[in-house]
Structures are given as C-alpha cells and as structure tokens.
Design an enzyme around this catalytic site. Structure first.
Site, PDB file in Angstrom:
ATOM      1  N   PRO A 198       0.941  -1.312   0.057  1.00 23.33           N
ATOM      2  CA  PRO A 198      -0.010   0.084  -0.031  1.00 23.33           C
ATOM      3  C   PRO A 198       0.609   1.049   0.037  1.00 23.33           C
ATOM      4  O   PRO A 198       1.939   1.209   0.718  1.00 23.33           O
ATOM      5  CB  PRO A 198      -1.005  -0.166   1.288  1.00 23.33           C
ATOM      6  CG  PRO A 198      -0.877  -1.453   1.714  1.00 23.33           C
ATOM      7  CD  PRO A 198       0.492  -2.193   1.133  1.00 23.33           C
ATOM      8  N   GLY A 199       0.412   2.147  -0.660  1.00 21.85           N
ATOM      9  CA  GLY A 199       0.872   3.439  -0.747  1.00 21.85           C
ATOM     10  C   GLY A 199       2.440   3.730  -1.676  1.00 21.85           C
ATOM     11  O   GLY A 199       2.967   4.677  -1.708  1.00 21.85           O
ATOM     12  N   GLY A 201       2.114   3.960  -5.012  1.00 19.76           N
ATOM     13  CA  GLY A 201       1.816   4.677  -6.083  1.00 19.76           C
ATOM     14  C   GLY A 201       1.049   3.955  -7.236  1.00 19.76           C
ATOM     15  O   GLY A 201       1.270   4.340  -8.555  1.00 19.76           O
ATOM     16  N   GLU A 419      16.004   2.335  28.442  1.00 27.69           N
ATOM     17  CA  GLU A 419      16.375   2.755  26.976  1.00 27.69           C
ATOM     18  C   GLU A 419      17.804   2.913  26.884  1.00 27.69           C
ATOM     19  O   GLU A 419      18.346   2.671  25.985  1.00 27.69           O
ATOM     20  CB  GLU A 419      15.806   4.412  26.668  1.00 27.69           C
ATOM     21  CG  GLU A 419      14.391   4.452  26.754  1.00 27.69           C
ATOM     22  CD  GLU A 419      13.432   3.445  26.008  1.00 27.69           C
ATOM     23  OE1 GLU A 419      13.922   3.022  25.164  1.00 27.69           O
ATOM     24  OE2 GLU A 419      12.364   3.222  26.510  1.00 27.69           O
ATOM     25  N   HIS A 422      18.964  -0.504  26.153  1.00 28.99           N
ATOM     26  CA  HIS A 422      18.875  -0.899  24.610  1.00 28.99           C
ATOM     27  C   HIS A 422      19.995  -0.107  23.875  1.00 28.99           C
ATOM     28  O   HIS A 422      20.641  -0.504  22.798  1.00 28.99           O
ATOM     29  CB  HIS A 422      17.478  -0.218  24.075  1.00 28.99           C
ATOM     30  CG  HIS A 422      16.328  -1.041  24.529  1.00 28.99           C
ATOM     31  ND1 HIS A 422      16.220  -2.304  24.062  1.00 28.99           N
ATOM     32  CD2 HIS A 422      15.206  -0.807  25.166  1.00 28.99           C
ATOM     33  CE1 HIS A 422      15.107  -2.709  24.380  1.00 28.99           C
ATOM     34  NE2 HIS A 422      14.417  -1.692  25.140  1.00 28.99           N
ATOM     35  N   ASP A 496       9.109  -5.553  23.392  1.00 25.97           N
ATOM     36  CA  ASP A 496      10.477  -6.112  23.070  1.00 25.97           C
ATOM     37  C   ASP A 496      10.289  -7.669  22.962  1.00 25.97           C
ATOM     38  O   ASP A 496      10.810  -8.069  21.944  1.00 25.97           O
ATOM     39  CB  ASP A 496      11.454  -5.567  23.923  1.00 25.97           C
ATOM     40  CG  ASP A 496      11.571  -4.066  24.254  1.00 25.97           C
ATOM     41  OD1 ASP A 496      11.363  -3.434  23.181  1.00 25.97           O
ATOM     42  OD2 ASP A 496      11.740  -3.590  25.328  1.00 25.97           O
TER      43      ASP A 496
END
Length: 644
Positions: A198-199, A201, A419, A422, A496
């Site tokens: 999708p998207g 064009g 964070e 990560h 995660d």
C-alpha cells in the site's frame, strides 16, 4: 446544459407555476383597491349629486365619485335605478354579463394543476436516476471518466519506480501508435496488474499512463461491482466494457481488484455467487469470443496471492508489474516531486532525508512533507526548514509527543535505564544498526524509545544481524533487572518480548536457521489451507516438533538475554551515564549517545537557550541511588525493517 442547470430550471418552472396557481384562485384581482359601498349609501350619494360615473354589469355596479374615489356595490333588481342616474346627469356605461377573468387566465387555471403534477413527477424521476439510488439504472456501470478537471498526471509526476514505468511505457506507445505493433503481427497486452504494498503509487501510475497517452480513462473500484442481488455485478461489467468500446482506445482502471477477483470456491461455506458471476463475466469480456480491441484493462492490488488463476493467465492480465517501495535514489526523487509546492529553507537536503527514511513508501514520504509543512505553519514560519523535516520524521516513525502525560520520578528513572540498556546493546553488538535517536519522552503508545535506522536500504538480513536484534530487544529488561532487581522489573518490555519472539520463531520455522530442526518450513497448527475444492486444517507439524520449536525459540531468546546482561554489567558506568543524560535532556541523538558512552562532552546549539535540552551538556557521572523502584510501561525499541 449540466445537471445543475437543468435542476435549477425545473425548480424555477415549478415555483412560477405555483405562484400563478395561487394568483388565479384569488378573488377580485385588482378590484380590491375599490371602496365597498352599501347600496343605500350609493343611492344617497346619487341623490346628493356626488357620483360622477358608473359602470353597470348585471347587478354589479362600479364607479367614481366626484372627489375621485372609486367604489363598487351590488344592486338589487331596481327598475328606477337607471332613470334616477340619468336624471342626475351621471355618466352611465352598461356592459354585458361575461365570465370572470380573461381567456388566457381561464386556460392557465384549468391546465395549471396538471402541469404542476407533471413537473413534480419529472423531478422525482430524475432524482431516482441520479446519485446512489439509480432505480432505473441498477445494472449500469459506475465507472467514472477522469477528465482534465481532476488534473492531468504524467510520468514526470511519478518518481522512484522507473522499472514499472518502463514496462508500462509500451502500453502508452501502443495507444499513441497502434500500427507500430500490429503491422508486425504483435498484440498489445489486454491487461496489466499492478502489484505492490500500500502507498507505493499504483493508482498514480495508472493515471500517468492515461495522461501520457491522452486517452479516456475510466476508473472504478472492485467493490462497486458486488451487490446483494446476483447478476448485478455481471451486468455492470458488461456495461463498463460497452462504454470502453465506445471510447476506444481507452484505459479502464479497477482499483482493489481482489474485492471481486478472489479465488473461486475458496473459503469455508463455498464461494459468493454474486462475486463469482461478476468474475466470470470479467473473464469472458477480457478474452472471450468478442474482441475488445483498444480497451486496455489495468488493475491494482496488494493481495495478488488471493486472485483467481484464470484472471492471471496470458490473454487476460498478461503482465504483472511490481511496484515496490522505492530505494534511496527513488525516495529522493519522490521527495523532490512533493517539495515542488513547499517553500523550502536553504538547509533542506532531500538526499539526507531520503537516507534517513528507509522502507518509506511514496505515500509515507508525501505524508512526511505534509507534516513538516503543517509544523512550520503552526510555528508561523514562511519556509520549511530541516528541523521541521526531522521533527516530522520522528512523528511519523515514533508517534506524536505526549508531553502532557504525567510520569513520576521513579517511572522516568526506570524508563531512562530501560532505554539506556537498549542503546548500549545497539552500540556494542556486532551486526546492529546505528542509533538514530533515544528518548524518554512518551510518543504514541510508548513511554520511551530507542530508534535505530540502517545505514542503507536493506533487502535481506543475515543471522548475525537478526541475533543482534534479539540482543537489542533484551537490553531494556536486562538493564531493569541489573539496576532495580529481578522483583522490581516493570512491564515496559512487553513489545520487546513480542518482537524478539517473532524474530526467533521466523528464524526457526521460515528461514531455516536452526541446526536441530534444519532448513524446513514449519507452518502453524490450525492454519487453514485450500486444497482442491475444500478447506482443511494444516497438521504438518506434530506435537513433538511443536515442542522442539518452542524449545529452540526459548534457547535463542535466553542466549540473547544473557548476552545483553553480560554486556551491560561490563559497561555499567556507561549505563549510568546514558541514563542520567536521558533524565537531564530527555532526548539524545545517535552521535550524542556515542559521545556519552565514550565519556565525552557535547554541546547543543539551539534557538531557544532557555530550554533545558539546549544548554551546554557535559557527561554526568552521578550514579543513581540504590534501592527498589517500580517502573512504568515503556515501548523501548523501534527495530529496523523485518526481513522476509
């Protein structure tokens, strides 16, 4: 005259007829201006010589007094009236008895109700035939002719899909010069199927074909054929091809053809009679006894796997044109197309934006440019700068900021360490992609996020890269356990864990990366598959094999978790520094995270010096206090695009 003009004229006629009908039945007409006079008063005025003239018509008498006043009265059968008037030398005019009103008014009065009812009937009939309620045209095609009013689109407006354009250029050449192909015995493909995510064009590419060839372009959706009544869709297919023959050479574009072209006989409970009859009629029209020369059918779908094989055979949809997501060069050209109408600042570089948006489709890039323009407009700027494009990209990738969300200090602290875990795993694990941004500002449904982006377009992933993704996913939970203890970890690692489980399962069941289970594709038990004329349950995985798959998945995830845990323990000081930097500045770029990891200082230069994130930053060395804390939910990872 267009429909609006005809409807307006019809309403004007109805209103005029209604007004005439109202006036026709009003008694007296203009006589209401005369004074009503009693007969006795009239005789008194005659005797007093106040009357100038009278008009006698049967028993009705009208006249004028000497002071100029008009009057009217009704006289009984009085034989002495006329002698009395003549004795006073009053001008007397006698008129014969006739019907009220003129002949024209009488004709209008007699015919007006019939004309009025006829006009109302015509109006209702036209309304029934227009719009979605076509009572008399139920089986007519709903294909719309695309004209210049909708804007002419050419191949210059389509960028990033050069291979697809080159394949469709032959159709354009045929529509412009058919003899070039037919004199050598060649036949142009009757249909082209545009396949892609999708998207990308597909619809825009079909419009560009019509714009380049300058031929009529009919567009219709696959769902416009299917109705609750059997046979209506087939009738609309016939009518659509009849319209195409009258306008040949032309292009008929069917968007989302999978709504009507699904595999016949598939699914529980048999197929849909209306949809299958519509598909049968389409197959006959495309390659039946009657030829439809000059009518080229183009369809688009993102589900080619569900289409009926008869629809894809040679002679019908001869070509399947793949319209993929653009590469970095294609994304740059697409951005330049969408930036034509946007006033850009001097620091905007489409190449940089294209490199930072891997996996974006054409629609995603158009949305990115629009979001940047809206952000600049909200800030009152006259041009769109690179800062707006970066913020728009973060909004598209990570969601809108939720600064109004109230988080406690403990929740922020747990999110920061999550964070930071990560980030360290992403920086120190071989095969991981670079960090684009780390933030503890809630975005979308996440309370924090570490966004990683590959350096270039990725078509496939190696085993080392996939294992690096598993280690990266486990880094957040490992950091929480190290800092806060196993009993105080939060629920922020749920996404995660899901991502890591999906990667591990696909490594074993799809990608053949398990030494014990080998290179075999294992399906899920209970999955419905179509075999011949029936639907059966997929039982190609035994219970013992399913247990082995689960055991292998657990081993992969446990190994990734232990690797992340060891990596964070070895770099515990860097974990504290990155977490403290996130608590102080809330958002760090990839370069800033690397500098904090190495113990270097960094400086931020922004317009607003009063904001805390814009101050000169130095790497904090203060370690957090020890002790149990409760963490909030954190969706901590945005991985690179999945392989496969």
């Amino acid at each position: 005259m267009n429909n609006f003009g005809r409807n307006l004229a019809l309403w004007v006629i109805i209103i005029v007829l209604a007004v005439l009908l109202f006036l026709a039945f009003q008694p007296g007409g203009a006589q209401h201006a005369s004074q009503q006079l009693a007969y006795s008063d009239f005789i008194t005025d005659v005797d007093q010589d106040k009357v100038r003239s009278v008009v006698v018509q049967n028993h009705d008498i009208t006249g004028t007094l000497k002071d100029g006043t008009s009057f009217e009265t009704y006289a009984p059968a009085d034989p002495n009236l006329i002698p009395r008037l003549t004795a006073k030398k009053i001008e007397v005019v006698a008129k014969p008895m006739e019907a009220d009103g003129s002949p024209i008014l009488r004709a209008i009065t007699s015919w007006l109700p019939l004309v009025f009812l006829l006009g109302i009937g015509i109006l209702f009939f036209r309304q029934m035939q227009s719009g979605n309620g076509r009572a008399m045209g139920f089986g007519k095609s709903r294909a719309r002719l695309l004209t210049e009013k909708q804007g002419r689109v050419t191949f210059e407006d389509v960028a990033g899909i050069d291979e697809a354009k080159s394949e469709l250029q032959e159709i354009v050449d045929f529509l412009k010069d058919p003899q070039k192909f037919t004199r050598l015995g060649g036949k142009i493909p009757k249909g082209a199927l545009l396949v892609g995510p999708p998207g990308t064009g597909k619809t825009l590419l079909a419009r560009a074909i019509a714009g380049e060839a300058n031929v009529p372009f009919f567009t219709i959706s696959g769902s416009d054929f299917v109705e609750m009544f059997v046979g209506v869709g087939a009738s609309r297919v016939r009518d659509m091809f009849e319209q195409g023959k009258k306008s040949a050479p032309c292009i008929i574009f069917i968007d989302e053809i999978d709504a009507v072209g699904r595999h016949r006989g598939a699914g529980l409970g048999g197929g849909n009679d209306e949809r299958e009859q519509t598909l049968n009629q389409m197959l006959v029209e495309m390659d039946g006894f009657e030829s439809n020369e000059g009518v080229i059918l183009i369809a688009a779908t993102n589900r080619p796997d569900v289409l009926d094989p008869a629809l894809l055979r040679p002679g019908r949809f001869d070509r399947q044109v793949v319209v993929p997501n653009p590469d970095v060069a294609g994304r740059e050209r697409i951005l330049r197309v969408h930036m034509r109408k946007v006033p850009l600042a001097s620091d905007v570089d489409p190449k940089v934006i294209a490199r930072g948006t891997p996996g974006f489709s054409g629609a995603d890039l158009a949305n990115l440019v629009n979001e940047a323009a809206l952000l600049a407009a909200r800030l009152g700027k006259r041009t769109v700068a690179m800062l707006e494009f970066d913020n728009a990209k973060d909004k598209v990738l990570m969601g809108a900021e939720r600064r109004s969300l109230v988080m406690t200090d403990e929740e922020k602290r747990m999110t920061a360490y999550h964070e930071a875990g990560h980030a360290i795993c992403a920086l120190l694990t071989a095969g991981s992609d670079p960090i684009h941004k780390a933030t503890i500002i809630p975005r979308g449904r996440a309370l924090g996020m570490v966004q990683i982006l590959p350096e270039g377009d990725r078509i496939a992933m190696s085993r080392m890269q996939i294992k690096a993704q598993l280690v990266l996913a486990m880094g957040g939970r490992a950091a929480e356990e190290i800092i806060f203890g196993a009993d105080n970890v939060g629920t922020g690692a749920s996404s995660d864990i899901k991502m890591a489980t999906n990667y591990a399962r696909r490594m074993i069941t799809e990608w053949g990366m398990s030494e014990k289970l080998g290179m075999i594709a294992y399906g899920d038990n209970g999955q419905e598959v179509f075999l011949g004329h029936s639907v059966t349950q997929n039982k190609n995985v035994s219970e013992q094999t399913a247990r082995e798959i689960d055991r292998e998945i657990k081993q992969l995830i446990d190994a990734a978790y232990h690797h992340a845990h060891t990596l964070l323990l070895e770099n515990i000081d860097a974990l504290h520094r990155i977490a403290q930097a996130l608590l102080e500045y809330e958002t760090l770029s990839g370069d800033e995270v690397g500098k904090v990891l190495r113990g270097e200082t960094f400086e931020r230069v922004e317009v607003d010096d009063s904001a805390p994130e814009n101050r000169r930053a130095s790497v904090p060395t203060i370690r957090p206090e020890k002790g149990p804390e409760t963490g909030g939910e954190t969706d901590a990872l945005t991985p690179s695009p999945q392989p496969g």
